[in-house]
Design a protein around this motif. Structure first.
Motif, PDB file in Angstrom:
ATOM      1  N   LEU A 146       0.880  -1.166   0.000  1.00  0.00           N
ATOM      2  CA  LEU A 146       0.000   0.000   0.000  1.00  0.00           C
ATOM      3  C   LEU A 146       0.921   1.220   0.000  1.00  0.00           C
ATOM      4  CD1 LEU A 146      -2.611  -1.381   2.522  1.00  0.00           C
ATOM      5  CD2 LEU A 146      -2.884  -1.129   0.043  1.00  0.00           C
ATOM      6  N   PRO A 147       1.075   1.878  -1.150  1.00  0.00           N
ATOM      7  CA  PRO A 147       2.085   2.924  -1.337  1.00  0.00           C
ATOM      8  C   PRO A 147       2.013   4.042  -0.297  1.00  0.00           C
ATOM      9  CG  PRO A 147       1.045   2.375  -3.426  1.00  0.00           C
ATOM     10  CD  PRO A 147       0.278   1.653  -2.359  1.00  0.00           C
ATOM     11  N   GLY A 148       3.176   4.304   0.309  1.00  0.00           N
ATOM     12  CA  GLY A 148       3.285   5.375   1.288  1.00  0.00           C
ATOM     13  C   GLY A 148       3.266   4.901   2.723  1.00  0.00           C
ATOM     14  N   ARG A 149       3.154   3.605   2.955  1.00  0.00           N
ATOM     15  CA  ARG A 149       3.112   3.088   4.329  1.00  0.00           C
ATOM     16  C   ARG A 149       4.389   3.492   5.073  1.00  0.00           C
ATOM     17  NH1 ARG A 149       2.694  -3.248   6.122  1.00  0.00           N
ATOM     18  NH2 ARG A 149       3.363  -2.902   8.247  1.00  0.00           N
ATOM     19  N   CYS A 150       4.207   4.121   6.225  1.00  0.00           N
ATOM     20  CA  CYS A 150       5.317   4.615   7.041  1.00  0.00           C
ATOM     21  C   CYS A 150       5.086   4.285   8.507  1.00  0.00           C
ATOM     22  CB  CYS A 150       5.424   6.142   6.927  1.00  0.00           C
ATOM     23  SG  CYS A 150       6.041   6.761   5.370  1.00  0.00           S
ATOM     24  N   THR A 151       6.152   4.377   9.262  1.00  0.00           N
ATOM     25  CA  THR A 151       6.089   4.284  10.717  1.00  0.00           C
ATOM     26  C   THR A 151       6.683   5.567  11.278  1.00  0.00           C
ATOM     27  OG1 THR A 151       6.221   1.877  10.750  1.00  0.00           O
ATOM     28  CG2 THR A 151       6.951   3.008  12.725  1.00  0.00           C
ATOM     29  N   ILE A 152       6.063   6.068  12.328  1.00  0.00           N
ATOM     30  CA  ILE A 152       6.553   7.261  13.000  1.00  0.00           C
ATOM     31  C   ILE A 152       6.675   6.928  14.483  1.00  0.00           C
ATOM     32  CG2 ILE A 152       4.202   8.213  13.164  1.00  0.00           C
ATOM     33  CD1 ILE A 152       5.478  11.037  12.896  1.00  0.00           C
ATOM     34  N   MET A 153       7.865   7.173  15.044  1.00  0.00           N
ATOM     35  CA  MET A 153       8.102   6.840  16.449  1.00  0.00           C
ATOM     36  C   MET A 153       8.394   8.099  17.250  1.00  0.00           C
ATOM     37  SD  MET A 153      12.012   5.393  16.545  1.00  0.00           S
ATOM     38  CE  MET A 153      12.599   6.270  17.985  1.00  0.00           C
ATOM     39  N   PHE A 154       7.935   8.114  18.488  1.00  0.00           N
ATOM     40  CA  PHE A 154       8.267   9.216  19.386  1.00  0.00           C
ATOM     41  C   PHE A 154       9.759   9.174  19.648  1.00  0.00           C
ATOM     42  CE2 PHE A 154       8.582  11.387  23.521  1.00  0.00           C
ATOM     43  CZ  PHE A 154       8.007  12.589  23.145  1.00  0.00           C
ATOM     44  N   ARG A 155      10.389  10.317  19.769  1.00  0.00           N
ATOM     45  CA  ARG A 155      11.854  10.400  19.858  1.00  0.00           C
ATOM     46  C   ARG A 155      12.433   9.720  21.100  1.00  0.00           C
ATOM     47  NH1 ARG A 155      11.044  16.373  20.571  1.00  0.00           N
ATOM     48  NH2 ARG A 155      10.443  16.495  22.741  1.00  0.00           N
ATOM     49  N   GLU A 193      -1.891  13.026   0.486  1.00  0.00           N
ATOM     50  CA  GLU A 193      -1.728  13.916  -0.664  1.00  0.00           C
ATOM     51  C   GLU A 193      -0.799  13.325  -1.726  1.00  0.00           C
ATOM     52  OE1 GLU A 193      -2.390  18.045   1.883  1.00  0.00           O
ATOM     53  OE2 GLU A 193      -0.387  17.580   1.112  1.00  0.00           O
ATOM     54  N   LEU A 194       0.327  12.752  -1.302  1.00  0.00           N
ATOM     55  CA  LEU A 194       1.300  12.244  -2.272  1.00  0.00           C
ATOM     56  C   LEU A 194       0.845  10.983  -2.986  1.00  0.00           C
ATOM     57  CD1 LEU A 194       4.710  12.705  -0.394  1.00  0.00           C
ATOM     58  CD2 LEU A 194       3.821  14.065  -2.302  1.00  0.00           C
ATOM     59  N   PHE A 195       0.112  10.125  -2.292  1.00  0.00           N
ATOM     60  CA  PHE A 195      -0.194   8.809  -2.851  1.00  0.00           C
ATOM     61  C   PHE A 195      -1.674   8.595  -3.134  1.00  0.00           C
ATOM     62  CE2 PHE A 195       3.751   8.562  -0.487  1.00  0.00           C
ATOM     63  CZ  PHE A 195       4.596   8.110  -1.477  1.00  0.00           C
ATOM     64  N   GLY A 196      -2.500   9.627  -2.928  1.00  0.00           N
ATOM     65  CA  GLY A 196      -3.910   9.542  -3.288  1.00  0.00           C
ATOM     66  C   GLY A 196      -4.697   8.525  -2.487  1.00  0.00           C
ATOM     67  N   ALA A 197      -4.318   8.319  -1.242  1.00  0.00           N
ATOM     68  CA  ALA A 197      -5.026   7.355  -0.398  1.00  0.00           C
ATOM     69  C   ALA A 197      -6.464   7.799  -0.171  1.00  0.00           C
ATOM     70  CB  ALA A 197      -4.302   7.211   0.939  1.00  0.00           C
ATOM     71  N   ASP A 198      -7.352   6.827  -0.077  1.00  0.00           N
ATOM     72  CA  ASP A 198      -8.745   7.122   0.247  1.00  0.00           C
ATOM     73  C   ASP A 198      -8.935   7.313   1.746  1.00  0.00           C
ATOM     74  OD1 ASP A 198      -9.978   6.918  -2.432  1.00  0.00           O
ATOM     75  OD2 ASP A 198      -9.285   4.839  -2.303  1.00  0.00           O
TER      76      ASP A 198
END
Length: 151
Positions: free
Chosen positions: A39-48, A78-83
């Protein structure tokens, strides 16, 4: 708050780096592109810093983290047009506060239900090194701009 030895996100060992590619640091977090781009754009974001639960993070820092999460979600959409963007924050075995942001697309894998955290091997989409680098640069530039951070 100190990092915790043995924590997957604090240590960022070779296994971690084979699945998550660091894009950038934001105001309260670090952003990683997931190797699985089914699924294009899948990311993980972690607290510092290492916290086990969102409520443990001091409010001002937690607010900054949530602003980072929102900026990343908006960037991916916005970048990958996700619904829709799904937000996963399980952490049963990996307790460091983090979200996996999974863009969802109508008619594609997982639509109408929770996203598939680990798709079957035959369903996984991986990219070339150049495409990973391009995607990381694209996401990094856009999310840093949204957060008012200069590269």
């Amino acid at each position: 708050m100190e990092n915790v030895k043995g924590c997957y996100y604090c240590d960022q060992d070779e296994g971690f780096r084979s699945l998550l590619f660091k894009i950038c640091d934001l105001k309260a977090s670090s952003v990683f592109l997931c190797k699985d781009q089914t699924l294009p754009g899948r990311c993980t974001i972690m607290f510092r810093d290492h916290y086990n639960e969102l409520y443990e993070i001091p409010k001002e820092e937690r607010d900054a983290f949530m602003d980072d999460v929102c900026a990343l979600a908006q960037t991916i959409k916005e970048l990958f047009g996700a619904d829709k963007i799904n937000y996963a924050i399980y952490g049963d075995e990996v307790t460091h506060v983090h979200f996996t942001l999974c863009p969802k697309y109508k008619g594609r894998l997982g639509w109408g239900g929770p996203f598939v955290l680990f798709p079957q091997e035959q369903d996984k989409i991986t990219l070339t090194d150049d495409l990973y680098r391009e995607r990381m640069e694209q996401i990094g530039a856009a999310v840093m701009e949204k957060r008012g951070i200069r590269p």
